[in-house]
Design a protein around this motif. Sequence first.
Motif, mmCIF file in Angstrom:
data_model
loop_
_atom_site.group_PDB
_atom_site.id
_atom_site.type_symbol
_atom_site.label_atom_id
_atom_site.label_comp_id
_atom_site.label_asym_id
_atom_site.label_seq_id
_atom_site.Cartn_x
_atom_site.Cartn_y
_atom_site.Cartn_z
ATOM 1 N N CYS A 202 0.849 -1.198 0.000
ATOM 2 C CA CYS A 202 0.000 0.000 0.000
ATOM 3 C C CYS A 202 0.883 1.245 0.000
ATOM 4 O O CYS A 202 1.657 1.461 0.938
ATOM 5 N N PRO A 203 0.793 2.099 -1.025
ATOM 6 C CA PRO A 203 1.712 3.239 -1.105
ATOM 7 C C PRO A 203 1.382 4.376 -0.146
ATOM 8 O O PRO A 203 2.258 5.144 0.226
ATOM 9 N N SER A 204 0.117 4.480 0.246
ATOM 10 C CA SER A 204 -0.295 5.627 1.056
ATOM 11 C C SER A 204 -0.322 5.334 2.542
ATOM 12 O O SER A 204 -0.324 6.261 3.356
ATOM 13 N N GLY A 205 -0.390 4.058 2.911
ATOM 14 C CA GLY A 205 -0.571 3.709 4.310
ATOM 15 C C GLY A 205 -2.032 3.607 4.692
ATOM 16 O O GLY A 205 -2.358 3.531 5.885
ATOM 17 N N ALA A 206 -2.933 3.593 3.688
ATOM 18 C CA ALA A 206 -4.353 3.428 3.987
ATOM 19 C C ALA A 206 -4.606 2.092 4.666
ATOM 20 O O ALA A 206 -5.469 1.972 5.535
ATOM 21 N N LEU A 207 -3.847 1.064 4.271
ATOM 22 C CA LEU A 207 -3.872 -0.226 4.954
ATOM 23 C C LEU A 207 -2.611 -0.321 5.814
ATOM 24 O O LEU A 207 -1.503 -0.175 5.308
ATOM 25 N N SER A 208 -2.789 -0.551 7.089
ATOM 26 C CA SER A 208 -1.638 -0.720 7.977
ATOM 27 C C SER A 208 -1.798 -2.008 8.764
ATOM 28 O O SER A 208 -2.912 -2.469 9.019
ATOM 29 N N TYR A 209 -0.663 -2.589 9.144
ATOM 30 C CA TYR A 209 -0.665 -3.878 9.827
ATOM 31 C C TYR A 209 -0.840 -3.660 11.323
ATOM 32 O O TYR A 209 -0.303 -2.708 11.893
ATOM 33 N N ALA A 210 -1.587 -4.560 11.962
ATOM 34 C CA ALA A 210 -1.894 -4.380 13.373
ATOM 35 C C ALA A 210 -1.420 -5.523 14.259
ATOM 36 O O ALA A 210 -1.746 -5.551 15.448
ATOM 37 N N LEU B 137 14.118 6.408 -9.427
ATOM 38 C CA LEU B 137 13.606 5.160 -8.872
ATOM 39 C C LEU B 137 13.060 4.265 -9.977
ATOM 40 O O LEU B 137 12.683 4.755 -11.054
ATOM 41 N N PRO B 138 12.994 2.973 -9.738
ATOM 42 C CA PRO B 138 12.444 2.056 -10.750
ATOM 43 C C PRO B 138 10.951 2.267 -10.947
ATOM 44 O O PRO B 138 10.262 2.832 -10.078
ATOM 45 N N ALA B 139 10.445 1.824 -12.076
ATOM 46 C CA ALA B 139 9.024 1.950 -12.391
ATOM 47 C C ALA B 139 8.193 1.255 -11.318
ATOM 48 O O ALA B 139 8.557 0.210 -10.802
ATOM 49 N N GLY B 140 7.068 1.869 -10.981
ATOM 50 C CA GLY B 140 6.187 1.304 -9.973
ATOM 51 C C GLY B 140 6.495 1.749 -8.565
ATOM 52 O O GLY B 140 5.798 1.338 -7.630
ATOM 53 N N ALA B 141 7.526 2.577 -8.374
ATOM 54 C CA ALA B 141 7.858 3.068 -7.041
ATOM 55 C C ALA B 141 6.741 3.987 -6.536
ATOM 56 O O ALA B 141 6.098 4.681 -7.321
ATOM 57 N N PRO B 142 6.499 4.016 -5.230
ATOM 58 C CA PRO B 142 5.408 4.834 -4.689
ATOM 59 C C PRO B 142 5.782 6.296 -4.453
ATOM 60 O O PRO B 142 5.109 6.982 -3.695
#
Length: 700
Positions: A360-368, A554-559
């Motif tokens: 997840c590039p934005s941090g909308a999903l974070s691990y708990a 940065l390589p393609a697909g980097a956030p």
Amino acid sequence: MTTQYKVCSCNHTMPLDAAAGAALGEALGTAALKPASQLCRREVGGYLDTLQGVDRVVVGCTQEQALFSELAEQKQAVAPIRFVNLRESGGWGREAKQSLPKMAALLAAAALPDVEPVPTVDYDSGGQALLIGPAARVLPWAKRLSSQLQVSMLLTSGDAGQALPERSMPVFSGTRVSIDGWLGAFKVRWQQANPIDLELCTRCNACISACPENAIDLNYQVNLDACGSHRDCMKACGAIGAIDFLREDTGRGGDFDLIFDLSDQPLIALHQPPQGYFAPGADPFAQAEQALQMAQMVGEFSKPKFFVYKEKICAHSRNQTIGCNACVEVCSAQAIGHAGNHIKVNPNLCVGCGACTTVCPSGALSYAYPRATDLGRRIKTMLTAYASAGGRQPALLLHSQAKGAEMLLELGRQAGTGALRGLPARVMPVDLHHVASVGIDGWLGAIAHGASNVLVLASGEEAPQYLAALEKQIEVAQAILAGLGYEGKHVVLLRASSARELDARLQEFQLNAPVAVPAQRAAFNIASEKRTTLEFAFDHLLKHAPAPKTEIALPAGAPFGSVSVNASACTLCMSCVGACPESALIDNPNLPQLRFIEKNCVQCGLCEKTCPENAISLTPRLLLGDAAKQPAVLNEAQPYHCVRCSKPFGTLQMIENMLSKLSLHGAFAGNIERLKMCSDCRVIDMMDNRKETSILELKR
């Protein structure tokens, strides 16, 4: 609360003497430790003495954890007790004498306070199990499991050697089986195609006797290849009505708590199938093992809710346009789906791998499980204690609590016999629920806090897409470090499926040249927000960089990256601003300007896909320093002023384009001046025009 530490040389097989105890005590900020040699036997009294109060007790042994726990229970001790493996983690092996800093790190991490509990996901299983597959496999297992579970059978093919039992449990036949759901909530659908309905059949054998082709046997299914269509069996069945050759494929279904899939190929072909679904196939040993597991899954169960979702910053979709789809694509349990402009994670299907939070590039999903803050504190504590004990070039080995932990335990035991080298002294194990749950923010945070290397152990239990995601993240992390002049391979994916193979990979890693690291360890704490942690790490890495640089390709697909706008094509319609979920693209309330804050951009591509003029392009890169935080003007235009009140309300180019397109249109030809007004003045002009019209009508 203070902490008391109990360590043991395990009958003098580890280099723990009085001098080592003094060094450990100094590194841990406590009195000198007095290592025992037989803490679980002759010197067990020393352990019991530590249980007198309420102080936390950390025992440097997991081999005799059951014994120590039982003794504490007998003593009715209230002191919280932690156990940490010092022996297989470093006390045994060819570099055991150099492992004292690692032991200090492991003991310090074990002494940390308990983390806050996470929410749970609940399951309720009543034991209603559906066995699916060929009759030859299903019928024997149905008999064995019927005393423990409420068994139903779905036979996908018959077998002449397997007679159906008396009607003691529901039996169905069918094909094209589909399964949805999870433990306690499975929905199964199939097609009833055979002329004989097993739920109606009374096993009277009248059809078998009547069939001239012997197309029916004791499994009570018509062999349609042998059937001559005489329909004698239908006549014999009579009013029972179990046989119907006119039956078209009839949809059937039912709800079940557990699924035991004995098909040759699993009906749920996922790397991480839902809990409560077992698919041992034709392997009798796998069948026995999984049948035992299934029989124990009756009652109420719970598991952690592994994730936290903040839909406000989710870059998945806007206005039915898909931007970032990384979490959906990486999930091996198909627990994530599309839900309007956002995603929806099914917590019952989620198995806690955490790969979605890593990509997840934005941090909308974070691990708990654990939270980023908890894991960050643990790693920072380990690195601090390691340095305090005089350790150099620390490396963290991230491994799973399942196969990874088993492999490390075996590695340590083999090292104790001299068969393998064991964990290098500078490599500290860090157990995780799943290695895919930690990504670039955790790795770079660890390096900023003093780690020289981060090793990620892939033990063969990971889904292929997880490994691909980790390799991509490693590529981005290495590009950033190399761009700042930090030479060497800092983050390494170690692939090993056995202790011996892991030993070889670790020795290969040890032969690599030392890497460049920041001259000073960072003081910041890992934040709960991914982008905040990354910003802290970038600032620290830049400040101490051997070759400081504020722009890194940065390589393609980097956030991370920039947005470019073709000014000649852009009309400043601001569609991209409305689509941007991260406030990276913003307007100017006072001027017709399109502005861009690069540190906010996650390269989701929503702006590029939304732009009606195709005027936007993305470039992966990392911009550091103040320039990344300040709004940069991507495009601007001369404002157009209202002809009535002189207020700017659009761009000159936009109004001129509109006038040229609408001036000859019949609906606007008589009110062309109104198009040159702001929205307020248009309303006023319309009202004035109505008043004039009303006055003229009154005069008439």
